[in-house]
Scaffold this active site. Sequence first.
Site, mmCIF file in Angstrom:
data_model
loop_
_atom_site.group_PDB
_atom_site.id
_atom_site.type_symbol
_atom_site.label_atom_id
_atom_site.label_comp_id
_atom_site.label_asym_id
_atom_site.label_seq_id
_atom_site.Cartn_x
_atom_site.Cartn_y
_atom_site.Cartn_z
ATOM 1 N N GLY A 54 0.834 -1.193 0.000
ATOM 2 C CA GLY A 54 0.000 0.000 0.000
ATOM 3 C C GLY A 54 0.869 1.243 0.000
ATOM 4 N N CYS A 87 5.236 -6.097 1.771
ATOM 5 C CA CYS A 87 5.604 -4.678 1.833
ATOM 6 C C CYS A 87 4.836 -3.983 2.964
ATOM 7 C CB CYS A 87 5.383 -4.015 0.478
ATOM 8 S SG CYS A 87 6.257 -2.446 0.294
ATOM 9 N N TYR A 88 3.850 -3.136 2.643
ATOM 10 C CA TYR A 88 3.078 -2.486 3.708
ATOM 11 C C TYR A 88 2.391 -3.517 4.590
ATOM 12 C CZ TYR A 88 -0.220 0.539 6.124
ATOM 13 O OH TYR A 88 -0.935 1.196 7.094
ATOM 14 N N HIS A 174 8.104 -7.220 -3.504
ATOM 15 C CA HIS A 174 6.838 -7.596 -4.149
ATOM 16 C C HIS A 174 7.026 -8.865 -4.977
ATOM 17 C CE1 HIS A 174 4.316 -4.067 -3.211
ATOM 18 N NE2 HIS A 174 5.462 -3.423 -3.160
ATOM 19 N N GLU A 176 4.759 -10.575 -6.364
ATOM 20 C CA GLU A 176 3.721 -10.731 -7.380
ATOM 21 C C GLU A 176 4.099 -10.151 -8.739
ATOM 22 O OE1 GLU A 176 2.512 -6.963 -5.026
ATOM 23 O OE2 GLU A 176 3.676 -8.807 -4.755
ATOM 24 N N ASP A 232 -17.032 -11.145 -22.886
ATOM 25 C CA ASP A 232 -17.612 -11.366 -21.564
ATOM 26 C C ASP A 232 -19.096 -11.732 -21.630
ATOM 27 O OD1 ASP A 232 -15.084 -10.529 -20.810
ATOM 28 O OD2 ASP A 232 -15.720 -8.455 -20.558
ATOM 29 N N LYS A 378 -10.176 -11.595 -17.246
ATOM 30 C CA LYS A 378 -10.597 -11.783 -18.634
ATOM 31 C C LYS A 378 -9.954 -13.010 -19.266
ATOM 32 C CE LYS A 378 -11.846 -8.926 -22.542
ATOM 33 N NZ LYS A 378 -13.129 -8.485 -22.022
#
Length: 522
Positions: A54, A87-88, A174, A176, A232, A378
Amino acid sequence: MDQLLLILDFGSQYTQLIARRVREAGVYSEILPCTAPIDTIRARAPEGIILSGGPCSVYDDDAPQLDPQLLELTRPDGSPTPVLGICYGLQAMAHVGGGAVQRAERREFGRAHLRVDTDEDLLAGVPAGSSVWMSHGDHLTQLPDGYDVIAHTDNAPIAAVRHDDRPYYGVQFHPEVVHTDHGRQILQNFALRICGCDGSWTPASFVEEKIDDIRAQVGDDHVILGLSGGVDSSVAAVLLHRAIGDQLTCIFVNNGVLRKGEWEQVQTTFRDHFEIRLQAVDASQRFLDRLEGVTDPEEKRVLIGNTFIDVFDEATDAVAEELGVRPRFLAQGTLYPDVIESISFKGPSATIKTHHNVGGLPEELNFDIIEPFRELFKDEVRTIGDLLGVPKAIVGRHPFPGPGLAIRILGPISRGALQKLREADAIFIEELHRHELYDKTWQAFAVLLPVQTVGVMGDERTYESVCALRAVTSVDGMTADWARLPHEFLAHVSNRIVNEIPGINRCVYDVSSKPPATIEWE
């Protein structure tokens, strides 16, 4: 989806990536705001919890804080619920546990080399010296009681930690993002090794469970779905039809700003290929009359949205008269990124531009909502489309905005301008397919600019419109880079457009990335 990992969002721009990486490890994940009540989290019975990064400092007045009860949650078997702070998220864990977080002497942003002190559990299989991605101004200077350092970098003596006897972990970097070399391995270690998930979740397993859910929810009632012809709504229609058959009616509205051949193509696909009940409404005259001469993009969106509501309401009445009963449910192709944006603890993102979809229908239409893909990204919907036998021409189709070609005319809307743009766009897409470049781009389209330039054709002076071509590469549309299409290809497309479409004498190619630009021009 019996095994669930929850991700608590503390406002990181990377939160969606955490969910994607966990799902890639074969574990179903969902995102909740960090302000979610502890009872809500407990009721979901997650196998583990990840705390996102964050932008705040834990000492900011309005900084989101970690509920201490989160570190007291247990799983159904009585074992502590594993927690990973990123992290945060790590700093919030340390702060609530009595550790010290301070402003770093220099902000650490970018690559760093991880020195692994303990290569087991969270960091199993992560080589020493591999790159990790740092993005923080604060850092830990003192660990809470019971925690040990398991990795460090040259600038961060506390880069990863774990608790001595409880499954609590934290990383200052991070994992990710793709810039962390073995970030997928770290998140997979947390999901499979630490949380004990079996890694068996796939979009295919989602399909059967969702079909059962839809049947139970709908019962003997009827459902209508606003069909656009895009990925979609099309895949949602096929899934619903698989679940409830003729209890589904799709409504497809011609708003006058569709692509070339789209009105006919969508009807043929859904009536003939899938045999889905379809109410096709040609309201193009009504839309174009209201749009005539409008230049402001937001006004275009509002006019299209309001007109769509009127037409959809009338079409619903017609369906109800035909069925002898008013449909109770409205189905939408809402995707997970839309849901995440609306539940961020900081509130919805600033409006860059208004998005028109069926979700804008007013509450007085009085439907119960079915959103079968509200938990999916998606690319996962495309996978489901393949599993359901949706034609590749639909599953692999580029995104197309709700306001259609209206926001690709940068100037007043007219039937003549739409005709020019429709033909230019069709040539561009046709050539992308012919040269096997369509699937190598995430989105591609033509834009008609409010500019006229001097040209020479047949030894005569022309003063005609400019067409811009736009093609981007992306994963999910959140960021995008301009596609490096071959110059010879662009020259060929430009030559066709200028020679075949009266009123256009020049083409340009957009080489802007997102950010700072958006993918669409309006």
